[in-house]
Design an enzyme around this catalytic site. Structure first.
Site: not given
Ligand code: SAH
Length: 235
Positions: A57, A83-85
């Site tokens: 990530r 950016i998503s969790q």
């Protein structure tokens, strides 16, 4: 001169040492995040856990946020987007019940992180991003990382990607106010769609297409950026 010759190889060795140590720390942080925030909170699909342990990530976030890459939270990626969790990425991917032979459509490429997780698990991934710079950066990033099974398109996700339809799974990572009809059409019979719906208050839905129609199930309340209509002509 002699000193310089000795000094340069030493610097190279030291440089590599630091890089390797840093990579190790990031790897440890990633494993720890998956163990504590994802597996412990109930994600069971081994393929999802493996993909989350593998995809770096920190390579999908801006350089100055790399240290926070393994915190379980969304992070800004520029252009007002995030950016998503990681937990939500894992949750949505598990809900999509991805099989190795699947063809998957993602709406909202953003950083390309969710696409990479899908790319580790499915045969083919198609992903659409409405903001051109994000689409181009993610295309280059995914290419550099070797994902030959992911195609990125700059365009309007409301239209889907009819050329490769129907899809076994559609993952939508921006929230429309209601279910987009065109995306429902592009879902295979037996296919799953995981999608946040709503404006301020949103629910994550799992839609399953059957011979008889579409089954809808609410999974959990969520908060995504809105799925917008294009101000640019689609191409
Ligand atoms: N999946 C991403 C995070 C998505 S954030 C990741 O892993 O990083 C949501 C993204 O959806 C944003 O980049 C936003 O620009 C994009 N988006 C919003 N409306 C869209 C639309 N109509 N079509 C395609 N992308 C859209």
């Amino acid at each position: 001169m002699k000193q310089l010759i000795i000094f340069i190889p030493l610097l190279i060795v030291m440089g590599q040492g630091c890089g390797a140590a840093e990579a190790n720390t990031l790897m440890q942080k990633r494993q720890q995040m998956v163990n504590e925030e994802i597996e412990r909170r109930g994600i069971k699909d081994q393929h999802v856990l493996d993909a989350m342990r593998k995809v770096k990530r920190h390579l999908f976030v801006p350089d100055d946020l790399q240290d926070s890459a393994y915190d379980d939270r969304p992070l800004p990626i520029g252009y007002g987007q995030t950016i998503s969790q990681p937990y939500i990425v894992a949750f949505m991917t598990e809900a999509g019940k991805i099989e190795p032979d699947d063809r998957v459509l993602e709406i909202g490429t953003g950083s390309g992180y969710q696409a990479a997780v899908l790319g580790e698990m499915a045969k083919e991934v198609y992903t659409i991003e409405i903001l051109k710079p994000l689409a181009e950066n993610s295309r280059q990033r995914l290419d550099r990382l070797g994902y030959r099974n992911i195609k990125v398109k700059h365009g309007d996700g409301y239209k889907g990607w009819p050329q490769y339809a129907p899809y076994d799974c559609i993952i939508v990572t921006a929230a429309p106010p209601e279910l987009p009809k065109e995306l429902l059409k592009q879902l295979k019979v037996g296919g799953r769609m995981v999608i946040p719906v709503g404006s301020f208050f949103q629910d994550l839905y799992l839609i399953t297409r059957t011979d008889a129609g579409y089954q809808k199930k609410v999974l959990l309340p969520v908060r995504f950026v809105p799925m917008v209509h294009p101000s640019i002509p689609d191409k």
